[in-house]
Design an enzyme around this catalytic site. Structure first.
Site, PDB file in Angstrom:
ATOM      1  N   LYS A 129       0.852  -1.194   0.000  1.00 54.94           N
ATOM      2  CA  LYS A 129       0.000   0.000   0.000  1.00 54.94           C
ATOM      3  C   LYS A 129       0.883   1.237   0.000  1.00 54.94           C
ATOM      4  O   LYS A 129       1.956   1.248   0.612  1.00 54.94           O
ATOM      5  CB  LYS A 129      -0.853   0.009   1.284  1.00 54.94           C
ATOM      6  CG  LYS A 129      -2.077   0.862   1.186  1.00 54.94           C
ATOM      7  CD  LYS A 129      -3.205   0.130   0.505  1.00 54.94           C
ATOM      8  CE  LYS A 129      -4.439   0.982   0.391  1.00 54.94           C
ATOM      9  NZ  LYS A 129      -5.531   0.283  -0.288  1.00 54.94           N
ATOM     10  N   GLY A 233     -26.218   3.275  -0.011  1.00 55.63           N
ATOM     11  CA  GLY A 233     -25.365   3.975  -0.978  1.00 55.63           C
ATOM     12  C   GLY A 233     -25.787   3.691  -2.407  1.00 55.63           C
ATOM     13  O   GLY A 233     -25.868   2.527  -2.810  1.00 55.63           O
ATOM     14  N   GLY A 235     -24.081   5.062  -5.031  1.00 56.15           N
ATOM     15  CA  GLY A 235     -22.956   5.678  -5.732  1.00 56.15           C
ATOM     16  C   GLY A 235     -22.448   4.801  -6.861  1.00 56.15           C
ATOM     17  O   GLY A 235     -23.200   4.047  -7.489  1.00 56.15           O
ATOM     18  N   ASN A 236     -21.143   4.868  -7.091  1.00 56.15           N
ATOM     19  CA  ASN A 236     -20.522   4.164  -8.225  1.00 56.15           C
ATOM     20  C   ASN A 236     -20.783   2.667  -8.214  1.00 56.15           C
ATOM     21  O   ASN A 236     -20.929   2.056  -9.263  1.00 56.15           O
ATOM     22  CB  ASN A 236     -19.011   4.404  -8.202  1.00 56.15           C
ATOM     23  CG  ASN A 236     -18.683   5.832  -8.562  1.00 56.15           C
ATOM     24  OD1 ASN A 236     -19.301   6.406  -9.448  1.00 56.15           O
ATOM     25  ND2 ASN A 236     -17.732   6.414  -7.857  1.00 56.15           N
ATOM     26  N   VAL A 237     -20.793   2.058  -7.018  1.00 56.62           N
ATOM     27  CA  VAL A 237     -21.027   0.611  -6.922  1.00 56.62           C
ATOM     28  C   VAL A 237     -22.507   0.331  -6.663  1.00 56.62           C
ATOM     29  O   VAL A 237     -23.094  -0.556  -7.286  1.00 56.62           O
ATOM     30  CB  VAL A 237     -20.170  -0.021  -5.800  1.00 56.62           C
ATOM     31  CG1 VAL A 237     -20.466  -1.519  -5.689  1.00 56.62           C
ATOM     32  CG2 VAL A 237     -18.690   0.199  -6.058  1.00 56.62           C
TER      33      VAL A 237
END
Ligand code: NAD
Length: 444
Positions: A129, A233, A235-237
């Site tokens: 990471k 949510g 959103g994008n997903v």
């Protein structure tokens, strides 16, 4: 400075401290023979000692590499956890940290998480990471600042010769990835116009659907057809997930978001797609309102923020299954995993279902084909490492070992993470060895 003091100062203060000593790059690396971490510079040994004595976040990480970015004096790190399966892969986070201890811990924890996510996905990549500490005196929306720090981050990765390959993560956007790519080849998740794989949200949503199907099968509850799903949510997903669920024949989706326009967009995109016995109910909620998790339904899908599964929310969950895309859904990994298990709620670990983001971009350098089998197989039932198969394996293993599923998944992931890459073996440690021999930090 003593260990306590070095750990307690802010990353920005730490940067000043390094500059006073004319240190721009340094490392804290594992000696593979002694199992001890040592610092590239004597004055930094207290940080290595802290890591050696830590049992919470340090887990034989192969090497942690740092630099102060040349132009904007930002502390930038590449945390390499384990490279048996291949080069360390994982996104770069741009985030605020109160202390150096928080910064180091977050990097180590996230890098280890990537080792597990990649291994469980059967990817031939190790885990790592990137973490960049935001200096609170700087405006992180400033385009010049971002261009400078991400280009410098790419230079760090070039200096590290590929032991870590970065990607997008929290706080990093696609335009930032283009800047990283301008100074290094060791990155994925670049914009599509530069040869990248594009937005991974839709494949991520499909991964969540696979996880849900496996959990239903494990529970003997059949398929998604006729089920009710609550989605946090849009959103994008969340939005594509809802579309896929209707395609699979769910009878009702109840979805919540804090942003009213997303509900309108979703309704518009599904216009004419639902059959007469399918229903979409949308709710606009306040930030911090998690009542959607307590919905009367078959499956709850957290696709908004992390740490939403905690003693307060778990006590109210009525669904048999929790399966969503959000990262780090458990507020306290051990406590909340166990609480869900004891309550008889089937929790599908997030790092298992939301793998498609990294799957989608990890092999960008190998080129593209339509309906790529190396991506599609993650979403099919038969492949041994598919989301479906792995979820079933984890849930069944958890049941027979009387172990909460996230713990079971981590156990399996840790075993897989030690398998050497079939072609390159454990090359990452050899790259690190070469870096140390050549005193990479002097070539700033
Ligand atoms: P996003 O920001 O597009 O969507 C999240 C949505 O949640 C937003 O619309 C936001 O308004 C909403 N939200 C915030 N708080 C809420 C609340 N209390 N109740 C209801 N809605 C709330 O993010 P995304 O890309 O859709 O990702 C969703 C989650 O999945 C994140 O945790 C992300 O880290 C994780 N994830 C995403 C991907 C990917 O491919 N995009 C991959 C892996 C993991």
């Amino acid at each position: 400075m003593s260990q306590e003091n070095l750990l307690a100062i802010t990353p920005t203060q730490f940067v000043s401290w390094l500059k006073e000593r004319q240190i721009r790059r340094f490392h804290l690396a594992l000696n593979q023979d002694t199992g001890q971490v040592f610092a590239s510079h004597e004055v930094l040994q207290p940080l290595a000692d802290f890591i050696n004595n830590d049992t919470r976040d340090f887990d034989t990480h192969e090497g942690l590499f740092f630099q102060i970015s040349e132009k904007q004096e930002t502390l930038q790190g590449a945390f390499v956890h384990r490279t048996c399966r291949g080069q360390a892969a994982g996104g770069v986070r741009y985030w605020s940290y109160a202390t150096m201890e928080d910064y180091l811990r977050d990097g180590m924890r996230l890098a280890k998480g990537m080792t597990r996510k990649n291994a469980l996905a059967g990817l031939w990549w190790g885990g790592g990471k990137g973490v960049m500490a935001h200096n609170p005196d700087q405006d992180k929306t400033d385009a010049t600042l971002r261009e400078d720090i991400y280009r410098d981050y790419g230079r760090l990765l070039s200096a590290l010769r590929g032991c870590y390959v970065t990607a997008e993560d929290v706080g990093t956007h696609v335009v930032d990835m283009a800047n990283v790519f301008s100074t290094t080849r060791f990155t994925t998740c670049i914009p599509a116009e530069l040869g990248g794989s594009g937005n991974p949200s839709s494949p991520t949503a499909r991964g969540v659907v696979s996880g849900m199907e496996a959990a239903l099968e494990f529970a003997g509850l059949g398929t998604l057809e006729g089920k009710t799903v609550a989605v946090q949510g849009m959103g994008n997903v969340g939005a594509p997930l809802i579309g896929f669920l209707f395609e699979k024949g769910v009878s009702k989706v109840v979805a919540a978001d804090i942003n009213p326009s997303l509900a309108e967009n979703l309704r518009a995109s599904l216009e004419g797609c639902l059959s007469s016995d399918q229903e979409l109910e949308t709710r606009i909620v306040d930030v911090g309102d998690h009542s959607i998790l307590a919905e009367e339904c078959d499956i709850v899908a957290p696709c908004a923020t992390g740490a939403i599964l905690n003693p307060t929310t778990i006590a109210k969950i009525k669904a048999r299954i929790v399966c969503g895309a959000s990262n780090n859904q458990l507020e306290d990994a051990a406590r909340d995993d166990a609480a869900l298990f004891e309550a008889g709620i089937i929790y599908v670990p997030d790092f298992l279902t939301n793998r498609m983001g990294i799957v989608n971009c990890a092999n960008e350098a190998y080129g593209y084909v339509n309906n790529d089998e190396f991506i599609e197989r993650h979403l099919q039932r038969d492949w041994e490492h598919s989301v479906f198969k792995t979820t079933l394996q984890v849930l069944e293993g958890a049941k027979s070992a009387v172990l909460p599923p996230a713990q079971m998944a981590m156990k399996l992931a840790d075993e897989l993470s030690l398998q050497p890459h079939p072609v390159f073996g454990h090359r990452g440690v050899r790259i690190i060895d070469s870096l140390l021999n050549d005193r990479w930090f002097n070539h700033a």
